[in-house]
Motif scaffolding. Structure first.
Motif, short mmCIF file in Angstrom:
data_model
loop_
_atom_site.label_atom_id
_atom_site.label_comp_id
_atom_site.label_asym_id
_atom_site.label_seq_id
_atom_site.Cartn_x
_atom_site.Cartn_y
_atom_site.Cartn_z
N ILE A 456 51.56 64.29 58.88
CA ILE A 456 50.80 64.66 57.68
C ILE A 456 50.15 66.03 57.87
O ILE A 456 50.05 66.83 56.93
CB ILE A 456 49.73 63.58 57.38
N SER A 457 49.74 66.34 59.08
CA SER A 457 49.13 67.66 59.31
C SER A 457 50.16 68.77 59.18
O SER A 457 49.82 69.89 58.76
CB SER A 457 48.48 67.69 60.70
N LEU A 458 51.41 68.49 59.54
CA LEU A 458 52.45 69.51 59.37
C LEU A 458 52.74 69.74 57.88
O LEU A 458 53.08 70.85 57.47
CB LEU A 458 53.74 69.09 60.10
N ALA A 459 52.65 68.69 57.07
CA ALA A 459 52.87 68.80 55.62
C ALA A 459 51.54 69.14 54.95
O ALA A 459 50.63 68.30 54.87
CB ALA A 459 53.43 67.49 55.08
N LYS A 460 51.37 70.35 54.52
CA LYS A 460 50.10 70.82 53.99
C LYS A 460 49.76 70.27 52.61
O LYS A 460 48.60 70.18 52.24
CB LYS A 460 50.13 72.35 53.91
N PHE A 461 50.77 69.94 51.81
CA PHE A 461 50.52 69.65 50.38
C PHE A 461 51.01 68.25 50.02
O PHE A 461 51.72 68.07 49.02
CB PHE A 461 51.22 70.68 49.50
N THR A 462 50.66 67.25 50.82
CA THR A 462 51.07 65.88 50.48
C THR A 462 50.02 64.91 50.98
O THR A 462 49.10 65.27 51.74
CB THR A 462 52.43 65.55 51.11
N THR A 463 50.17 63.67 50.57
CA THR A 463 49.29 62.58 50.99
C THR A 463 50.09 61.58 51.82
O THR A 463 51.33 61.64 51.87
CB THR A 463 48.68 61.88 49.77
N ALA A 464 49.37 60.69 52.46
CA ALA A 464 50.05 59.69 53.30
C ALA A 464 50.95 58.79 52.47
O ALA A 464 52.06 58.44 52.87
CB ALA A 464 49.00 58.86 54.05
N PHE A 465 50.46 58.39 51.30
CA PHE A 465 51.28 57.52 50.44
C PHE A 465 52.56 58.22 49.99
O PHE A 465 53.65 57.65 50.02
CB PHE A 465 50.43 57.08 49.24
N HIS A 466 52.43 59.47 49.55
CA HIS A 466 53.60 60.22 49.09
C HIS A 466 54.59 60.44 50.22
O HIS A 466 55.81 60.34 50.05
CB HIS A 466 53.15 61.56 48.49
N MET A 467 54.09 60.73 51.43
CA MET A 467 54.96 60.94 52.58
C MET A 467 55.70 59.65 52.95
O MET A 467 56.90 59.66 53.24
CB MET A 467 54.15 61.46 53.76
N GLU A 468 55.00 58.53 52.90
CA GLU A 468 55.65 57.26 53.22
C GLU A 468 56.73 56.92 52.20
O GLU A 468 57.82 56.45 52.54
CB GLU A 468 54.59 56.15 53.27
N ARG A 469 56.44 57.17 50.94
CA ARG A 469 57.46 56.92 49.92
C ARG A 469 58.67 57.84 50.12
O ARG A 469 59.82 57.44 49.93
CB ARG A 469 56.85 57.14 48.53
N LEU A 470 58.43 59.07 50.53
CA LEU A 470 59.52 60.01 50.78
C LEU A 470 60.39 59.55 51.95
O LEU A 470 61.63 59.63 51.89
CB LEU A 470 58.95 61.40 51.05
N LEU A 471 59.75 59.04 53.01
CA LEU A 471 60.51 58.53 54.14
C LEU A 471 61.35 57.31 53.75
O LEU A 471 62.50 57.17 54.18
CB LEU A 471 59.56 58.16 55.28
N VAL A 472 60.79 56.46 52.92
CA VAL A 472 61.54 55.29 52.46
C VAL A 472 62.74 55.73 51.63
O VAL A 472 63.84 55.16 51.75
CB VAL A 472 60.61 54.35 51.66
N ASP A 473 62.56 56.71 50.78
CA ASP A 473 63.70 57.22 49.99
C ASP A 473 64.77 57.80 50.90
O ASP A 473 65.98 57.63 50.64
CB ASP A 473 63.21 58.28 49.00
N CYS A 474 64.37 58.48 51.96
CA CYS A 474 65.37 59.04 52.88
C CYS A 474 66.17 57.93 53.55
O CYS A 474 67.39 58.03 53.72
CB CYS A 474 64.68 59.91 53.94
N VAL A 475 65.49 56.86 53.95
CA VAL A 475 66.20 55.74 54.55
C VAL A 475 67.08 55.05 53.52
O VAL A 475 68.19 54.61 53.81
CB VAL A 475 65.20 54.77 55.18
N ARG A 476 66.58 54.93 52.31
CA ARG A 476 67.33 54.24 51.25
C ARG A 476 68.64 54.95 50.97
O ARG A 476 69.69 54.34 50.79
CB ARG A 476 66.47 54.16 49.99
N HIS A 477 68.58 56.27 50.92
CA HIS A 477 69.80 57.03 50.68
C HIS A 477 70.58 57.30 51.95
O HIS A 477 71.60 57.99 51.93
CB HIS A 477 69.46 58.36 49.99
#
Length: 1000
Positions: A456-477
């Motif tokens: 999360i510290s490396l990603a300057k413009f996101t939240t924990a929830f948004h990052m977790e959803r993004l990781l789930v989408d990456c696994v889903r695809h």
């Protein structure tokens, strides 16, 4: 309704009277009767019917009778669509103007600017009735519903009626498209989304009907460029309206219609139209969330603007390049579905949808993020963009630095939000998602496990929830292998070695392959190393194999080259013949089709022209009748007014007294005027003739006077020309002398170069001669070798030819001998047949002669028997005559009785009546001949027993020896009947003889 048909002028006056007394409905009925009455509607001009039509439509608008207005408009269109299109256009525009004014007035009176009814065609739905019953509605709401809604509905129906009225007429095509744009503006003004959809469907249906119409002069033809341009402009206006109303489905349908119209047109639309099309298409794709095709549309717009817009400033070019680059970078990274997921894809034919969208952009295949980035680089878009966006491209697509990636991109995003560069802020959310996915991919290549807080510290413009959803989408695809450990608050990457990504090259900057990728490529790497080892151990193996394969290929080529060459030539010939045949068929078919279309068009044009001429003649005839009647009534006044206005008429009227004028009619006064005109004309002609003579004499005198002056001028001109020629000639001679001197000097300079030239040519000729002699020797050797080969071939061919000739002569000799044998056998057979036929003919001739001889003998015998019979008959006649002369009266009576009895018995026995009965009676009475008397001749039919005059049978029944000379077929059967098996006697011959004698 009006009870009787009246003239249009009287109907208009009557309608105005009804309006004055407050009865507009009666006035409308009166005017409607004028258009229903065929007697007046087709015989009057537009100057009479147009005011009536305006009044009629005014009453329809006032009473909100849209269906009655539609009926009148259709009648007026049938009257003037081919005669006076301007009048029809004025009427329709006036009708729509009145409806719009009434609607605008109702809108001003209503507090609600936009009504909240979903469908104007269905105002009172059950839901609305129930809602109004249970909800509190004040007076203002009821007023809005009763004032504004009916007028909005009436205006909508008016637009629809006018579009239906004008959809197929080519003369009012411009008006049709103007009304369509007015209807779109109506939907925008009153926010009528349902009516907008219906209007789009209606226009689409009209376009389909136009494509099906036959080719006629009055019909709209979609093949005309003007019609295509009108429809294209209307669809672009429809697209703008749909975007303003945020009806993206209708906007997409309008884009499809625009693309079909552009494909239908033979020439490309103007660049301005194409730029507007691509701009609107990009907006629709962005609203639909299709960032890939949005960037492709912007790239097409950039290419078109750069190629077609000559006066484009660098600022505009940079602005467009920035937008194209950031739109391309904002495209989400493509997901890497494994092969199994491709087969179970639940989305409906995504490739077909992508191909359909690519067709709208005139692309041969659907674009991808990688292909768009290549195009951006090829078209130099990156270098035209601002330095910030160039750095952004390098950080996202070139450099690999996960620790600083989000910080760098965040600085660019902040600068974009501050500077407000032409609406680039809308790409910020998509750009942030792309940056986060790129960060996760790069981190996965560096770390096996990372703390969630560190990520999360490396990603300057996101939240924990948004990052977790993004990781789930990456696994889903299945873009990467990620496992989130909430207990330890960390993320694991690439732990499963049995599953890996697709074999495609990874998109974007890559540091190293994942462990699963390395496991998957072990067998591939091992095979590569083994092949390299074999090449090192036996380096000549492949070369030897290639040499063998090459030798085999060369041998195969030499074995098959002639046959293959012939097959290729034959195939070429077949293809060319087929092409010629197909071209000929196509030419004939096209000529026939063109001829048929021309004939159909000519017939349709002739029929249409004939119909229009007939209608025009009919209207002109009826109009002329009415005008003649009116002219007759005004004839006297107009004639007198015309005569009094002219100078000649005034003269005539001054010469005449008032009494004479009253006695004369207009024609007589006109005749006086004509006589006065003729008199003045004759005087004027005489005056002109005399003036003409004067002008002729004057002109002739001028010509005589100017002849000496012309001669003097000619001599001066000759002297000037001679001096000019001498000057030119002297200049020419001087120029020639100078050119000669220059040529001589050039020749002297060139003479000094002659030895060098000769030396060079001699050297060149010697070299060429050596080469020539070498080629001659090679040619002679080749010629001798070719001569020897050809002599051998000729010798072999001659031997073969002589052998074939010998065999052919031998076969011909055998055939000749066989033919000779067949001929001899045929001749012998013919001779044998001739002898047999001759012998048969001789026998037939002999038989024929014998038959003729027998026939002659029989005829002689018959003639002798006939002579004897005639002698006997004469003797019997003589005896009968004597008996008749010497007999008494009693004897005659007895004879008559016996004769009657003998006649009856003769009839019963079937003997002849005349000869047989009389002869038998006479024989009995005379006692001569055979025995038996009268009883013997009565039994003649059953068994003859007596003969007459010694020429019959004897008592024993045997024939006499005198009958032996007769033929066997004539003995006892002369004149008799042999069907019953009975033998006729000499009585039969006697009776026949008697019959023949009596008949004779």
């Amino acid at each position: 309704m009006a009870r009787y048909g009246q003239r249009p002028e009287n109907a208009l006056k009557r309608a105005n009277e009804f309006i004055d007394v407050g009865k507009p409905a009666r006035a409308l009925d009166t005017l409607q009767e004028v258009f229903r009455n065929k007697k007046w509607s087709y015989n009057l001009s537009e100057s009479i019917l147009e005011p009536i039509m305006f009044k009629y439509l005014d009453l329809c608008v006032e009473l909100k009778k849209s269906h009655i207005a539609k009926e009148g408009l259709f009648q007026y269109r049938n009257l003037f669509q081919s005669v006076n299109v301007g009048s029809l256009e004025n009427v329709i525009r006036g009708y729509l103007r009145m409806a719009e004014e009434k609607t605008e007035n109702a809108r001003e009176k209503s507090a609600q600017a936009v009504i909240d009814i979903d469908d104007l065609d269905n105002l009172a739905t059950p839901e609305s009735i129930l809602l109004s019953a249970v909800s509190g509605e004040d007076a203002q709401d009821r007023s809005d519903r009763t004032i504004l809604t009916p007028w909005v509905k009436f205006l909508w129906e008016s637009y629809c009626q006018c579009l239906e009225l004008l959809r197929t007429n080519a003369h009012v095509e411009t008006l049709y498209h103007d009304i369509a744009r007015m209807a779109f503006q109506f939907c925008l003004k009153y926010n009528r989304k349902t009516e907008f959809r219906k209007l789009c469907d209606k226009l689409r249906k009209h376009l389909e009907d136009i494509c099906k119409l036959p080719t006629q002069v009055a019909n709209v033809s979609i093949s005309k460029p003007e019609t295509q341009q009108f429809n294209l402009e209307t669809r672009l206006f429809q697209l703008d309206s749909a975007i303003q109303m945020e009806l993206w489905q209708e906007a997409y349908k309008a884009i499809e219609d625009i693309h079909n119209l552009m494909n239908m047109s033979k020439k490309m639309p103007v660049p301005k139209t194409m730029a507007n099309y691509y701009q609107k298409l990009a907006m629709v794709f962005w609203k639909a969330g299709n960032y890939l095709f949005h960037a492709a549309a912007l790239l097409k717009l950039y290419q078109l603007s750069k190629d077609m817009k000559k006066n484009m400033t660098p600022e505009e070019l940079q602005k467009m390049a920035c937008r194209v680059l950031i739109a391309t970078l904002a495209i989400p990274l493509p997901s890497a579905h494994p092969e199994f997921d491709r087969f179970i894809e639940t989305d409906k034919s995504p490739m077909e949808k992508a191909q359909k969208l690519a067709v709208l952009l005139s692309l041969p295949q659907p674009p991808t993020r990688a292909s768009l980035l290549k195009d951006v680089t090829r078209y130099n878009v990156i270098h035209l963009a601002t330095p910030q966006l160039q750095d952004l491209y390098n950080w996202l697509e070139v450099d690999f630095h996960p620790l600083l990636l989000c910080g760098r991109v965040h600085s660019v995003i902040e600068s974009l939000q501050v500077e407000d560069q032409s609406g680039l802020q809308l790409y910020v959310p998509a750009l942030q998602d792309v940056t986060l996915v790129r960060l996760v991919r790069q981190v996965a290549q560096v770390y096996q496990t990372i703390e969630f807080k560190r990520l999360i510290s490396l990603a300057k413009f996101t939240t924990a929830f948004h990052m977790e959803r993004l990781l789930v989408d990456c696994v889903r695809h299945n873009d990467m292998q990620i496992r989130i450990d909430h207990g330890k608050d960390c993320v694991h990457f690439g732990m499963d070695l049995s599953e890996s990504q697709r074999e495609d090259k990874p998109e974007g900057p890559t540091l190293q392959s994942m462990p699963s990728e390395q496991i998957r490529n072990q067998l591939v790497n091992m095979a590569t190393v083994l092949h390299q080892s074999i090449a090192v151990i036996n380096p000549h193996k492949k070369r030897q194999e290639r040499e063998k394969v090459r030798a085999a290929m060369v041998a195969s080529y030499h074995d098959n080259k002639v046959r293959e060459h012939e097959m290729i030539l034959q195939r070429h010939k077949i293809i060319e013949d087929r092409k010629e045949y197909i071209e000929k068929l196509n030419t004939v078919r096209e000529e026939e089709e063109q001829r048929r279309l021309e004939e159909i068009a000519k017939q349709q044009a002739l029929a249409e022209q004939k119909r229009l001429e007939q209608e025009r003649e009919e209207r002109e005839r009826k109009r002329a009748q009415n005008e003649i009647q009116q002219i007759k009534d005004r004839h006297w006044k107009e004639k007198m007014a015309q005569i009094s206005q002219t100078a000649h008429g005034q003269k005539i009227l001054k010469k005449l007294d008032e009494d004479d004028i009253k006695k004369m009619d207009a024609d007589q006064i006109a005749a006086r005027e004509v006589e006065e005109l003729q008199k003045e004309k004759r005087e004027l002609q005489a005056k002109l003739k005399s003036q003409e003579k004067k002008v002729d004499y004057f002109e002739r005198a001028k010509r005589i006077e100017e002849i000496p002056l012309l001669q003097v001028s000619m001599k001066e001109r000759q002297l000037q020309d001679q001096a000019f020629w001498e000057q030119q000639e002297s200049e020419r001679i001087a120029t020639a002398i100078e050119e000669r001197k220059l040529a001589v000097a050039t020749q002297e300079r060139m003479i000094r170069m002659k030895p060098d030239k000769d030396t060079f040519l001699e050297k060149l000729l010697k070299e060429r001669n050596v080469l020539y002699e070498d080629k001659v020797r090679e040619f002679e050797q080749m010629l001798a070798e070719e001569r020897r080969k050809r002599l051998d071939d000729r010798k072999t061919k001659r031997k073969e030819e002589r052998r074939r000739k010998y065999l052919r002569e031998k076969e011909e000799e055998e055939e000749r001998l066989q033919e000779e044998m067949r001929r001899i056998q045929e001749e012998e057979y013919q001779q044998a047949m001739a002898l047999s036929m001759k012998k048969q003919e001789e026998e037939e001739r002999r038989e024929r002669e014998e038959k003729e001889q027998r026939y002659k003998e029989q005829q002689e015998m018959l003639d002798r028997a006939a002579a004897k019979q005639r002698a006997r008959e004469e003797e019997i006649e003589r005896k009968l005559q004597e008996e008749r002369e010497t007999g008494g009266r009693d004897k005659m009576m007895r004879d008559r009785d016996s004769k009657a009895e003998g006649g009856a018995s003769t009839w019963r026995s079937g003997a002849p009546k005349r000869g047989g009965g009389e002869v038998g009676d006479r024989d009995a009475s005379s006692g001569g001949g055979g025995g038996g008397g009268a009883g013997a001749w009565r039994k003649f039919g059953d068994k003859p027993t007596a003969a007459v005059g010694g020429g019959g049978q004897e008592e024993g029944g045997a024939p006499k020896k005198d009958d032996a000379w007769k033929p066997s077929r004539l003995r006892g059967n002369i004149g008799g009947d042999s069907r019953g098996g009975e033998q006729p006697t000499k009585e039969d011959s006697w009776r026949r003889g008697g019959d023949r004698s009596e008949g004779g």
